[in-house]
Structures are given as structure tokens and as C-alpha cells.
Design an enzyme around this catalytic site. Sequence first.
Site, PDB file in Angstrom:
ATOM      1  N   GLU B  52       2.519  -9.202 -34.059  1.00  0.00           N
ATOM      2  CA  GLU B  52       3.348 -10.321 -33.604  1.00  0.00           C
ATOM      3  C   GLU B  52       3.596 -10.289 -32.097  1.00  0.00           C
ATOM      4  O   GLU B  52       3.768 -11.338 -31.472  1.00  0.00           O
ATOM      5  CB  GLU B  52       4.685 -10.358 -34.356  1.00  0.00           C
ATOM      6  CG  GLU B  52       4.571 -10.762 -35.823  1.00  0.00           C
ATOM      7  CD  GLU B  52       4.231  -9.597 -36.740  1.00  0.00           C
ATOM      8  OE1 GLU B  52       4.007  -8.469 -36.226  1.00  0.00           O
ATOM      9  OE2 GLU B  52       4.187  -9.800 -37.972  1.00  0.00           O
ATOM     10  N   PHE B 114      15.472  -7.000 -48.557  1.00  0.00           N
ATOM     11  CA  PHE B 114      14.174  -6.539 -48.103  1.00  0.00           C
ATOM     12  C   PHE B 114      13.701  -7.392 -46.926  1.00  0.00           C
ATOM     13  O   PHE B 114      13.719  -8.604 -46.979  1.00  0.00           O
ATOM     14  CB  PHE B 114      13.152  -6.609 -49.249  1.00  0.00           C
ATOM     15  CG  PHE B 114      11.762  -6.207 -48.810  1.00  0.00           C
ATOM     16  CD1 PHE B 114      11.506  -4.918 -48.361  1.00  0.00           C
ATOM     17  CD2 PHE B 114      10.731  -7.132 -48.813  1.00  0.00           C
ATOM     18  CE1 PHE B 114      10.233  -4.554 -47.931  1.00  0.00           C
ATOM     19  CE2 PHE B 114       9.456  -6.774 -48.389  1.00  0.00           C
ATOM     20  CZ  PHE B 114       9.209  -5.480 -47.948  1.00  0.00           C
ATOM     21  N   GLN B 115      13.292  -6.740 -45.862  1.00  0.00           N
ATOM     22  CA  GLN B 115      12.810  -7.390 -44.635  1.00  0.00           C
ATOM     23  C   GLN B 115      13.844  -8.310 -44.005  1.00  0.00           C
ATOM     24  O   GLN B 115      13.509  -9.317 -43.404  1.00  0.00           O
ATOM     25  CB  GLN B 115      11.493  -8.133 -44.884  1.00  0.00           C
ATOM     26  CG  GLN B 115      10.366  -7.155 -45.149  1.00  0.00           C
ATOM     27  CD  GLN B 115       8.981  -7.755 -45.055  1.00  0.00           C
ATOM     28  OE1 GLN B 115       8.797  -8.927 -45.351  1.00  0.00           O
ATOM     29  NE2 GLN B 115       8.018  -6.950 -44.649  1.00  0.00           N
ATOM     30  N   LYS B 164      14.098 -18.480 -46.294  1.00  0.00           N
ATOM     31  CA  LYS B 164      13.043 -18.852 -47.242  1.00  0.00           C
ATOM     32  C   LYS B 164      13.494 -19.964 -48.194  1.00  0.00           C
ATOM     33  O   LYS B 164      12.722 -20.870 -48.507  1.00  0.00           O
ATOM     34  CB  LYS B 164      12.624 -17.616 -48.044  1.00  0.00           C
ATOM     35  CG  LYS B 164      11.383 -17.853 -48.867  1.00  0.00           C
ATOM     36  CD  LYS B 164      10.811 -16.546 -49.421  1.00  0.00           C
ATOM     37  CE  LYS B 164       9.468 -16.828 -50.107  1.00  0.00           C
ATOM     38  NZ  LYS B 164       8.860 -15.600 -50.629  1.00  0.00           N
ATOM     39  N   MET B 475      -0.367   3.611 -12.081  1.00  0.00           N
ATOM     40  CA  MET B 475       0.839   3.354 -11.293  1.00  0.00           C
ATOM     41  C   MET B 475       1.846   4.485 -11.461  1.00  0.00           C
ATOM     42  O   MET B 475       2.536   4.871 -10.522  1.00  0.00           O
ATOM     43  CB  MET B 475       1.454   2.012 -11.697  1.00  0.00           C
ATOM     44  CG  MET B 475       2.582   1.563 -10.807  1.00  0.00           C
ATOM     45  SD  MET B 475       2.092   1.487  -9.072  1.00  0.00           S
ATOM     46  CE  MET B 475       1.716  -0.242  -8.887  1.00  0.00           C
TER      47      MET B 475
HETATM   48  C1  LIG Z   1       5.406  -1.620 -22.328  1.00  0.00           C
HETATM   49  C2  LIG Z   1       5.478  -0.805 -21.088  1.00  0.00           C
HETATM   50  N1  LIG Z   1       5.641   0.540 -21.152  1.00  0.00           N
HETATM   51  C3  LIG Z   1       5.686   1.283 -20.037  1.00  0.00           C
HETATM   52  C4  LIG Z   1       5.579   0.696 -18.797  1.00  0.00           C
HETATM   53  C5  LIG Z   1       5.648   1.543 -17.526  1.00  0.00           C
HETATM   54  N2  LIG Z   1       4.370   1.450 -16.783  1.00  0.00           N
HETATM   55  C6  LIG Z   1       4.207   0.618 -15.726  1.00  0.00           C
HETATM   56  S1  LIG Z   1       2.664   0.623 -15.113  1.00  0.00           S
HETATM   57  C7  LIG Z   1       2.186   1.811 -16.201  1.00  0.00           C
HETATM   58  C8  LIG Z   1       0.791   2.320 -16.189  1.00  0.00           C
HETATM   59  C9  LIG Z   1      -0.215   1.256 -16.434  1.00  0.00           C
HETATM   60  O1  LIG Z   1      -1.440   1.890 -16.671  1.00  0.00           O
HETATM   61  P1  LIG Z   1      -2.794   1.114 -16.672  1.00  0.00           P
HETATM   62  O2  LIG Z   1      -2.719  -0.040 -17.610  1.00  0.00           O
HETATM   63  O3  LIG Z   1      -3.886   2.061 -16.909  1.00  0.00           O
HETATM   64  O4  LIG Z   1      -2.855   0.471 -15.215  1.00  0.00           O
HETATM   65  P2  LIG Z   1      -3.171   1.203 -13.816  1.00  0.00           P
HETATM   66  O5  LIG Z   1      -1.869   1.429 -13.134  1.00  0.00           O
HETATM   67  O6  LIG Z   1      -3.888   2.467 -14.109  1.00  0.00           O
HETATM   68  O7  LIG Z   1      -4.009   0.195 -13.086  1.00  0.00           O
HETATM   69  C10 LIG Z   1       3.246   2.184 -17.038  1.00  0.00           C
HETATM   70  C11 LIG Z   1       3.171   3.210 -18.105  1.00  0.00           C
HETATM   71  C12 LIG Z   1       5.439  -0.715 -18.768  1.00  0.00           C
HETATM   72  N3  LIG Z   1       5.368  -1.396 -17.626  1.00  0.00           N
HETATM   73  N4  LIG Z   1       5.368  -1.433 -19.911  1.00  0.00           N
END
Ligand SMILES: Cc1ncc(C[n+]2csc(CCOP(=O)(O)OP(=O)(O)O)c2C)c(N)n1
Lengths: 157, 570
Positions: B52, B114-115, B164, B475
Site C-alpha cells: 500500500e 479483526f483488522q 464494510k 548520504m
Molecule cells: C524511509 C527512510 N528511512 C531512512 C531515511 C534516512 N536516509 C536518508 S538518505 C539515506 C540513504 C539513501 O541511500 P541510497 O538510496 O543508496 O542513496 P545514496 O545516498 O547512496 O545516493 C537514508 C538511510 C530516509 N530518508 N527515509
Amino acid sequence: MTERILSVLVEDKPGVLARVSSTISRRGFNISSLSVGPTNIEGRSKMTIVTELDAVEQVKKQLNKLINVIKIVELDPELTIETEVLLLKVSINKESQTSVIEKANLSNAKSVDVGQDYAIFELTGTSKDLDKFEKLMKPYGIIEMVRGGRIALQTTV
Amino acid sequence: MNKENLSGAELVVRSLEYLNISTVFGVPGGAILPAYDPLYDSPVRHVLARHEQGAGHMAEGYAQATGEIGVVIATSGPGATNLITSLANALMDSTPLLAITGQVATTSIGNDAFQEAYTVGLSMAATKHNYLVTKASEIPQVLKEAKYIATTGRPGPVLVDIPKDVLNEVSKWVEPGPINLPGYKPTLEPNPKMIQQAVELIKKSKKPILYIGGGVIHARAHKEIFELSTKYNIPVVTTLMGRGGFPDGNSLCLGMPGMHGNYTSTTSIQQSDLLIAIGVRFDDRVTANPDYFAQNAKVIHADIDPAEIGKVREAEVPIVGDAKSVVIGLIEMLGETVLDVNDWLEVISKMKNDFPLTYTQKDDGPLKVPFVLEEIQKLTKDEAIVVSGVGQHQMWISQHWKFEKPNTWLNSGGLGTMGYALPAAIGAKAAYPDRLVLALDGDGCFQMTCQELITASTENIPLKIVVFNNGNHGMVRQWQKIFYNNRFSASELTHHTPDYVKLAESMGAVGLRVSQKSEVKNVFEQMLEINDKPVLVDCVVDPEDMVFPMVPSGGSNDKILLSEKDLENL
Ligand SMILES: Cc1ncc(C[n+]2csc(CCOP(=O)(O)OP(=O)(O)O)c2C)c(N)n1
Ligand SMILES: [Mg+2]
């Protein structure tokens, strides 16, 4: 800290109080009092919210974004009639009984129930009046107390 | 037709048709099942997502690419809770969304059936508004209102929760009446007095900057912004959400400001004497520490949401209104005014020359994301809708990709939701089957919603996805390098697991891989030639690369780190 009173007209729909209070806590606003009740118009309720001066603009704007909030008026402190209700249950005994009742009378509190070892008073007034009364009763032993939240109306339209 | 007996479920589907909804995204389940039965025969297309959250992002991608409402359907309980991330994302980025969720029967509500989940409560802070419907006859009116609220004023997500038994209740079609929402009357037309005050400030300004954001895209005000900028020679900075609102090819375009903005964009704001802020919210990723933000500038702030004005920065001239009407008003009143901005334009052009965005791609070295982006863009001739994940790759795309048109750049700006790119790209491609839709994702992000590649292949939505495989939450690694002494706690993913090519193939897509500079052109040409299936390119890139410029969060935009060398002075 200077207070501001907001009079908030809302649609009387399920969840509207939750929406308002959720917005207030979500945005980290400080409020010191919130009360809700019906109005003379069907389907409309009014909330009275007491908040701080420095938050008031954002509180107004964020609450205005809620679909069920119809109108928010910031009341002019000079032109506002404000009141609050209090119920207070205090211990009494043979020695204290007379002075408790005397003090309550002088404070314009109404005794609504008196038992062997307790008395319940009702007082309507400004928040300051209520604070004062609470202080007066404290030495006798307050058993329970409840305040209704501040409500207010402006004298001019 | 009014005499016909219809179930609540049929009323839902009829309402969708009545509201001109042609595509919905969703996942069925117990409580919403009645609605899926009439959907089976309806001309409304249903795209079956694998989660979802994915369905929600698909609806967002659809909405952001088209500017129309996106619709998502889910069941009660876990279906609804899975939706929450996409609702919060849509709220942050002001995306018009209609979410319809099934709920347990009214007789069971509150009994931990449920749910059962308290969907209205859970989504309250993640939606612009929400409803619990208690009578089937109300469905057409509620859905009409929901669409109206989602798409007008500052757009956003609206959720309609339907138990529902209400879906099964027999009723009649009641033609929706006019919208009557006494507490909701967005101001579209700006106050002429405010426009006049703004014009006075603009006429006096020697260093104006037009600071535009997502609001310009939502209001479809890009043409007017173009006129305002080019007629009066006002340079434009485009926030992350505003990219594409003004063409990058124009010399007045300065691109993205802020934490990873380019030097000229960020610095021109700092030096400006007047910010003409339109459809922006002075986000912390733009302002850094607001106390040091544009200290010499007066501010004209126009927004459709009055709560944004004065929230972060006081405005000398606050203007509540629709961006398009505001800009038309400004242009009308400015008339043939000529601004005294030649010196300013020279300062800016010198900055652009002295501080360009740079990167070094060695012939035999690891691939650099900016290089790959430029190569892809050369091959796509500005036709693509580009969808990004969150992380280093996102910042590089915003910096290096040249956006010429609005609604061609979709990303999760406000919430920064990893996993957004692939499903959002599916939504965009479902809206525009004939356009090139390119998801440019990170390897970490991709792994959050990669199962939606199955949705793309089974639903015949042949988008393209490039996974920038640096084997890392890049990042996060970058921050650990700068602020945590190279202690790479939980940021490594590995280049090899999963095997993205095989993963793509197993999901019915074509998988390609590139890791050398010499192969880049060839592989991306191949990617662009395949149009009957989704294509994934595993693009192996340098794990050590860092995004610059950078302003550490909470710092001052006057202190921009331009390259790794500047880290020594931190
Ligand atoms: C749902 C979620 N969890 C954690 C984060 C924290 N976060 C920001 S950027 C990042 C890394 C992203 O990795 P990637 O997709 O490999 O991109 P890159 O920076 O390597 O280009 C994380 C864990 C986030 N923004 N969103
Ligand atoms: Mg990565």
C-alpha cells in the site's frame, strides 16, 4: 507571559475536538485552557482557547486550516467578559466548619453539598477569583477539585 | 437512474467515474472487498500494487506528473497503516490525493475487531482532512467534497474511511450537491494593496531574487513566472520542489539553493536586497539557520496558505493568494518598469563563472553520478519525466539535470521518503504511457519498494529505472565521514547483493549493468530502445563520492563548503 483568548467557532462534527487538540500538540503550542460547548446556532460549537501572545498568530493560522473550523476571533482583553466554574470538595470538622463556610460565603461560593466531614462548593468567576478561593480552602484540606475551563465573550460585536 | 438500488460499494465506483477518475492504485482486502467487485466492470483502471505504501506513492506520482488528483484504495487495518507514509509524504509536498480505505463494520468499530485500526485518528496528522462515512447515501457527496478539498487551496491528501456494512448498504444515487464548507474558503485573489506594496519594493530593489517553489508548479504559474523574470530581469532560484518551474536553460535561472544548492543560488539569496518568495515555505534545507538567512533582504512572501507566511521568516509584504494570480497582478502593476539591476546581474554572472558545479570523471575510474546524469540527459533530449529517491543521487540530479518544464521532476522533498521513486514513476507512467519516465534511484531507496517492479511489468507500465549502486546509504555515509569520524555504522549495503540484473529479470523486467565510462553511452542507448518492458540499469558508481556544495545543518548559508578540502576547516 501575556495571554490571549481565542474564541473558535467550529462545526459540531465528530472528531473536531481531536483535530483541534491534535493540531495544537503537533505544532508544539502552549495552551493553558481549552473548553468546548454548544452555541445558540445549531450544528455549531464554540471553543475557548487560552494561549500565549507569541504563539497566537500561528495558533490562529494553523487552526484556521482545519476544514471544520469556521471562524477564529481573538478577543480584545479590554472588552472581554470571562468566566470559569469550579467545584471544590474540602474536609471539614467541628472546629473548622464555621470558618470554612464563612470564607466560602465571603468568596461568593455556593455550597452545593455538605456532609459530616466534607463540603462541596461551587464558584463561578474569573480564573483569579477561582485561584484565590482555592488558596483560601487549601489549609483545610482540599479532597478534590475540578475546574471547567475558561469561557469568554466580547462585550461589543 | 435515481430509482436504481445501488450498494455503497457501487456508489463509490460510480462516484469515481462521476469525478472523472480514470486510474486508481491499490491493494484489496476484507473490509474494502465490496468496492472491488463493481470496480471489476468499471472503466476505471485499477493498478494492483504490491504494497500500500507503493500504491500511495503511485497515486502521488500520477498526481505530480499530471497536476490532477491521484487516487489510492486500501483495506482496513494494515492496509490503512501501510498507507500512512505516502499520506504524510503527500501532505508535506502538497500533492492532491484521495485515499479510500475500508473499515470494519460500524457495529464492530471500537471493539478491536479483526483488522481494525483507528484510521481516521492515525491519519489525522497526515492528511489535509479525513472522513468516516456512516451512511451509503452520503458517499457521492463525501467523495466530491474530498476531491474538492484535496485539489483546491493548498493541495493535499484527503482520506475517506468507509465501513464494510456501509459499502454493503443499499441506497440510491444522490447527485452530489454544491460544495458547502463554511470553514474552508481558500483565498485565491490577492489583495491589490499588497500587490501595490510589493511592486513598490520591487521598483526600489537593486538586487532582487525570485525565490520560487512547489507552489508555482501546483498553481501552473510557470509561464507567468517566466514573464516576470525575463521581462524585468529578475534572477530566479528554484527550490527542490520548484525545479522545472523556470527553465534551467535560461541564463536567469540560478537553480537550487540551500544545503546542497549551488554556490550562486545560495549566495545570491544571501546578498539579495529583496526576496520575492512565491509558493515556498522557507524550509530549513533552504535557509539553514534562519537567523543568518538573507539578512539584508526585505521579503515579499506570496502563498496560498496563510500559515506559511511569517512561520519562519517575517515578510515585509505578505500576500495570500494563488501564485498565478499574484504574479499576473505583479506584472500588471509593474507595467513597463525597467529595474536597475545590471550591476546585480553582473555580480551573479561572475559568481556563476567563478563557482560552477564541478565533478571529475576519470576515464578508467569509478563512475560518478553527475557524469552519468549528463550522459543520460544528452540521450533523452529533455523529454523525460525524472523521478528520484532520497539521498546523494537526489541532490546530484537536482544539481545537474536540466529541467525545462514543470511536472517533469518528481521527488519526495518535504518528508524525504526513501522508496518513493519506483512507485511514483509507475504512477507517472500510468498517467502518460507515451512519455519517457525515468526513475533515477539509490540502491538503498530501491530496496525499500523494489517489489513494485513486478507491478510495472505485470501492469504493462514500461518505465525505466537506473539504480545508482554505490553499495551504500551514500548520504548517511557522507555524514558519517564528516561528522562521525568515518565510523560507518549501518550504512553499508554492498554492491553485489542483491544482483539487480537478476532481480529485474525475475520480476519480468530487463536488467542491464554498467560500471565503466566507456560503456555508459551504449548501455543507456540500449535502455532507451527497449519500450515493451520495464528496464532496470544497475549503474555501479563510486562509493566514496560526496555531494558538494554543502552547508551543514543549522549553519549559515554564508559558510558554504565547496569541496572535500573545505572539510579541514570545519
Ligand atoms: C524511509 C527512510 N528511512 C531512512 C531515511 C534516512 N536516509 C536518508 S538518505 C539515506 C540513504 C539513501 O541511500 P541510497 O538510496 O543508496 O542513496 P545514496 O545516498 O547512496 O545516493 C537514508 C538511510 C530516509 N530518508 N527515509
Ligand atoms: Mg546508495
